[in-house]
Design an enzyme around this catalytic site. Structure first.
Site, PDB file in Angstrom:
ATOM      1  N   THR A 259       0.874  -1.172   0.000  1.00  0.00           N
ATOM      2  CA  THR A 259       0.000   0.000   0.000  1.00  0.00           C
ATOM      3  C   THR A 259       0.909   1.219   0.000  1.00  0.00           C
ATOM      4  OG1 THR A 259      -1.807  -1.122   1.149  1.00  0.00           O
ATOM      5  CG2 THR A 259      -1.768   1.279   1.258  1.00  0.00           C
TER       6      THR A 259
ATOM      7  N   LYS B 104      -7.314   1.637  -3.343  1.00  0.00           N
ATOM      8  CA  LYS B 104      -7.011   1.286  -1.950  1.00  0.00           C
ATOM      9  C   LYS B 104      -7.221   2.489  -1.032  1.00  0.00           C
ATOM     10  CE  LYS B 104      -5.604  -1.126   1.591  1.00  0.00           C
ATOM     11  NZ  LYS B 104      -4.327  -1.841   1.686  1.00  0.00           N
TER      12      LYS B 104
ATOM     13  N   LYS C 156      -0.450   5.560   8.235  1.00  0.00           N
ATOM     14  CA  LYS C 156       0.331   5.694   7.000  1.00  0.00           C
ATOM     15  C   LYS C 156      -0.598   5.739   5.799  1.00  0.00           C
ATOM     16  CE  LYS C 156       1.446   2.567   4.344  1.00  0.00           C
ATOM     17  NZ  LYS C 156       1.835   1.322   3.648  1.00  0.00           N
TER      18      LYS C 156
END
Length: 291
Positions: free
Chosen positions: A97, A172, A240
């Site tokens: 990711t 995502k 994050k």
């Protein structure tokens, strides 16, 4: 059978690479901490390499699943990076990711070498990886997607191409934005139920049969009610991911007030020494505010 390398054997990559072996693929692994690669070989068979470059040599497909943009650049473009070992016609599939920018950066770098790139972040958590039931969101070329999809099916229940390189990472981001709001809502609902003197478990069992139902509700309500927060995706990683989404939103003009607020709430949980607690620990913050 495909010849593949898998770079990054964390809580996701370790079982994902194992599923590839179970499906009969020829798998070589690399991990920054060599002991983890040794453990993987002992558990699944396959081979390990000393560098990403060595792991990539002779492979049809190279998978990466590392921590962040900088980690990805290092394993792909570094002195001993994947790019120095891959051959023309091979495909690099990145499950990290990361930002859409780094996906485009790497794709642009390796395209003149006739190496294809697909960004392919996943959703489903550690349980999804272990059970081979991940959702994979991909960006890149249709022909390359068609080549890798049968291989990825070893650890996924859904893999879809969403657009050109970067589209997987952008999707995502949508996923994480939605999760942030859903988990905060669930935390507030359970907090309210406890304050009202209700049996929270019974409440959720009832409302999960209606419009409030969600994956987070089904999979997290019991542990949340018990104050247990070590069953899922860690807050450090969620922050994050939300940081990446909020940065992208600033660039494309999106307004994400709820995601930004939940990110702040997660920072407060971190201040409670909850860095490694899972994302459902938003409830712990509310419980603390009541005490």
């Amino acid at each position: 059978m495909a010849k593949v390398a898998f770079i990054g054997l964390g809580v996701m990559g370790f079982p994902m690479a194992g599923h590839l072996v179970k499906q009969g693929h020829d798998v070589t692994v690399y991990n920054r901490t060599g002991a983890k690669a040794t453990q993987w070989v002992e558990q699944y068979g396959g081979k390990k390499a000393d560098t990403p470059k060595d792991a990539a040599q002779g492979q049809d497909i190279v998978f990466t699943c590392v921590g962040n943009d900088d980690d990805l650049r290092q394993v792909v473009l570094g002195e001993h990076g994947i790019v120095h070992g891959m051959h023309a016609g091979a495909i690099l599939v990145d499950h990290t990711t990361a930002s859409a920018d780094v996906a485009r950066e790497i794709a642009a770098y390796i395209e003149p070498l006739n190496i294809a790139f697909l960004d392919a972040p996943v959703s489903g958590g550690q349980a999804g990886a272990e059970n081979g039931a991940l959702t994979v969101m991909m960006g890149g070329d249709q022909a390359h997607f068609d080549t890798v999809k049968p291989v990825i099916s070893a650890y996924s229940r859904c893999a879809e191409l969403l657009g050109p390189v970067g589209a997987g990472q952008l999707t995502k981001m949508v996923n994480q934005i939605c999760i942030a709001g859903v988990v905060q809502g669930l935390a507030e609902g359970l907090h309210f139920a406890k304050s009202a003197g209700l049996d929270g478990l019974k409440v959720i069992e009832v409302i999960s049969k209606g419009a409030a139902q969600s994956w987070q509700m089904e999979n997290r309500y019991k542990t949340m009610w018990q104050g247990q927060y070590d069953f899922g995706f860690a807050i450090d990683w969620m922050r994050k991911d939300l940081g990446i989404a909020l940065d992208e939103a600033r660039r494309n003009g999106s307004h994400l007030p709820v995601a930004a607020l939940v990110d702040q709430f997660y920072s407060e949980v971190q201040a409670m020494k909850g860095n490694r607690w899972d994302t459902s620990s938003l409830l712990a913050r509310l419980e603390k505010s009541r005490s």
